[in-house]
Design an enzyme around this catalytic site. Structure first.
Site, PDB file in Angstrom:
ATOM      1  N   GLN A  87     -46.910 -51.242  96.366  1.00  0.00           N
ATOM      2  CA  GLN A  87     -45.920 -50.814  97.471  1.00  0.00           C
ATOM      3  C   GLN A  87     -46.465 -49.607  98.320  1.00  0.00           C
ATOM      4  O   GLN A  87     -46.883 -48.746  97.943  1.00  0.00           O
ATOM      5  CB  GLN A  87     -44.715 -50.141  96.997  1.00  0.00           C
ATOM      6  CG  GLN A  87     -43.355 -49.814  97.632  1.00  0.00           C
ATOM      7  CD  GLN A  87     -42.753 -51.065  98.270  1.00  0.00           C
ATOM      8  OE1 GLN A  87     -42.702 -52.000  97.633  1.00  0.00           O
ATOM      9  NE2 GLN A  87     -42.658 -51.005  99.702  1.00  0.00           N
ATOM     10  N   ASP A 133     -49.057 -60.324  98.715  1.00  0.00           N
ATOM     11  CA  ASP A 133     -48.572 -59.708 100.266  1.00  0.00           C
ATOM     12  C   ASP A 133     -49.356 -60.229 101.440  1.00  0.00           C
ATOM     13  O   ASP A 133     -49.022 -60.075 102.501  1.00  0.00           O
ATOM     14  CB  ASP A 133     -48.820 -58.067 100.164  1.00  0.00           C
ATOM     15  CG  ASP A 133     -47.490 -57.428  99.921  1.00  0.00           C
ATOM     16  OD1 ASP A 133     -46.442 -57.996 100.242  1.00  0.00           O
ATOM     17  OD2 ASP A 133     -47.520 -56.476  99.420  1.00  0.00           O
ATOM     18  N   LYS A 166     -37.156 -56.238  94.452  1.00  0.00           N
ATOM     19  CA  LYS A 166     -38.231 -57.239  93.887  1.00  0.00           C
ATOM     20  C   LYS A 166     -38.039 -57.462  92.325  1.00  0.00           C
ATOM     21  O   LYS A 166     -38.081 -58.596  91.902  1.00  0.00           O
ATOM     22  CB  LYS A 166     -39.666 -56.472  94.158  1.00  0.00           C
ATOM     23  CG  LYS A 166     -39.972 -56.774  95.623  1.00  0.00           C
ATOM     24  CD  LYS A 166     -41.180 -55.869  95.924  1.00  0.00           C
ATOM     25  CE  LYS A 166     -41.064 -55.642  97.647  1.00  0.00           C
ATOM     26  NZ  LYS A 166     -42.037 -54.714  98.233  1.00  0.00           N
TER      27      LYS A 166
END
Ligand code: NAP
Length: 290
Positions: free
Chosen positions: A103, A126, A59
């Site tokens: 994460q 997300d 990322k």
């Protein structure tokens, strides 16, 4: 005896499609930079799970590629839920941060839902916050979850029509299976969701025009589960006995039956990352009323 003519699937190249998406994002980011708008993504990782470490590094690389700043917060595995929630609160108020990604998975002593719900919905790149999940359900959203949205972009790029098709999604997780089914439904697919309690899984899959596998088991999708000419989308990311990255489909066997197939690596994975960058750009544009 009549022999079945061997079919050769077309490969939907996630690397190539994601590169096109990232090039477009970079161009937009440059235009915003000229107007004094910098874009930043904060990535929070708790503990030292090697797979999570790889994802976080990727990322960071993507951010560099598209011209975003990335802010990494690598916290020790013993971090408490309160400490993590405090950090999320700070990032919510940080003007340099447009997107916040925590994460997953988090260590077991931390309630994932509590943490995801603490992220400001406008920075929830997300799209896991319940508010954003609700928006996706009603088809009026700011962000789409990265993996299912990446799959939809692949179908679109390959000009695969979803409307009226039998779509089967194997897996019902909140991050892949459920939103995947919803996005296919929004495109007028006739969607079936399968999971570990599904009966007649093979038969259901064999009726699919579009089969999406998000199970997490190597060679789970065998050729007898694939209809001649079906589209096979492999979301799975597994390690085989040699430690090599592989998907959920028995790739070579399915390749001979499918009309289109996504490889692993080089399929859905890079698309997920590209959509994350796209969502971060969207967040920055929303903040600046663009
Ligand atoms: P997950 O939360 O573990 O969900 C797996 C799903 O598979 C569950 O719904 C489970 O059913 C179902 N399942 C397990 N065994 C089954 C069986 N024998 N028959 C039918 N269904 C079965 O996993 P996830 O987070 O959705 O991820 C799935 C895979 O996608 C993993 O390999 C993951 O690494 C990969 N992934 C890839 C990307 C990417 O960017 N390419 C992104 C995210 C995830 P139950 O609900 O009944 O247990």
């Amino acid at each position: 005896m009549k022999r079945r003519k061997k079919r050769m699937a077309k490969i939907i190249d996630g690397k190539l499609i994601s590169a096109k998406i990232k090039t477009a994002i970079r161009a937009e980011a440059n235009t915003l930079k000229e107007k004094g708008i910098e874009i930043g993504l904060a990535v929070v990782i708790v503990g030292d799970d090697p797979a999570s470490r790889v994802y976080v590094n990727n990322k960071k690389k993507d951010c560099e590629e598209v011209g975003f700043s990335s802010f990494e917060y690598a916290l020790p595995g013993e971090t408490t839920q309160e400490e993590l929630l405090k950090l999320v609160g700070e990032l919510n108020n940080d003007n340099q941060v447009n997107g916040i990604l925590v994460q997953l998975p988090l260590p077991p002593h931390i309630n994932e839902n509590k943490v995801l719900s603490a992220i400001c919905p406008d920075k929830d790149v997300d799209a896991f916050h319940p508010e954003n999940v609700g928006h996706i359900m009603v088809g009026d959203y700011k962000f789409l979850p990265c993996t299912p949205a990446g799959v939809m972009e692949m179908l679109d790029d390959a000009e695969i029509e979803v409307s009226g098709k039998n779509c089967v999604v194997i897996g019902r997780s909140n991050i892949v299976g459920k939103p995947m089914a919803m996005l296919l439904l929004h495109k007028n697919g006739t969607v079936t969701i399968c999971h570990s309690k599904t009966r007649n899984l093979k038969e259901i899959c064999a009726g699919a025009d579009i089969l999406v596998a998000a199970v997490g088991k190597e060679k789970f999708v065998t050729a007898d589960m694939v209809k001649e000419g079906a589209v096979v989308i492999d979301v799975g990311m597994n390690r085989n006995s040699e430690g090599k990255l592989c998907g959920d489909a028995d790739y070579n066997a399915c390749f001979d039956k499918a009309s289109y197939i996504t490889p692993v690596p080089g399929g859905v994975g890079p698309m997920t990352r590209a959509v994350l960058m796209k969502n971060t750009l969207t967040s920055a544009k929303m903040k600046n009323n663009i």
